[in-house]
Structures are given as C-alpha cells and as structure tokens.
Design a protein around this motif. Structure first.
Motif: not given
Length: 89
Positions: A3-7
């Motif tokens: 899972a990737l979290i990008a902001a």
C-alpha cells in the motif's frame, strides 16, 4: 500486499523548508494508524527531519550518500533503487 501513501499539494510540493506544507487535523494520527506494524520507506531528507526511526515500524531510508542504522532501520542505496536491484530485509 503493498500500500502506498502519498501526499502533495496541488502544485506537487511534498515538503517546504523541512515542513509539511499543509495542516490537516488528524492526518498524522491517521498516518500512524496506517503504518504502525508495517514498513515505511522514506528519503534521506525526510529521515533527517524526523531524526530517528519511526516507532513500531520498520524504516527503510533511501539514500545515495549516507548509511543510517538503528533498531528496525535500514538504508538502501538510491543507486540500487534506480537500477531496480532487490535486497532482502
């Protein structure tokens, strides 16, 4: 599963002078909930801003120039990432 979290901001900024360029109530708490017990991959500058491995997570720092060590903290060379080399942790 990965899972990737990008902001980032609307103009693709992920950091400004060592700070996150936004304030969203509960955002850091949610990040902690999602990443605790998992692996977090970050760049050298992010790691240096934090100053230590994140608690209760395996921290992988991507860096060409430095080697970071600590409990549950590993460094992978950005050259290896760029070339697609795989390392086991």
């Amino acid at each position: 599963m990965v899972a990737l979290i990008a902001a980032y901001t609307q103009n693709m900024v992920i950091g400004n002078k060592g700070c996150i360029p936004w304030k969203i109530k509960g955002e850091q708490k949610r990040f902690r909930e999602l990443t605790t017990g998992n692996v977090v991959v970050m760049g050298r500058r992010s790691y240096e801003e934090i100053g230590h491995p994140l608690p209760n997570r395996t921290t992988i720092v991507v860096s060409f120039a430095k080697n970071f060590t600590g409990e549950n903290c590993y460094t992978v060379s950005s050259k290896n990432v760029y070339n697609g080399n795989r390392q086991n942790y």
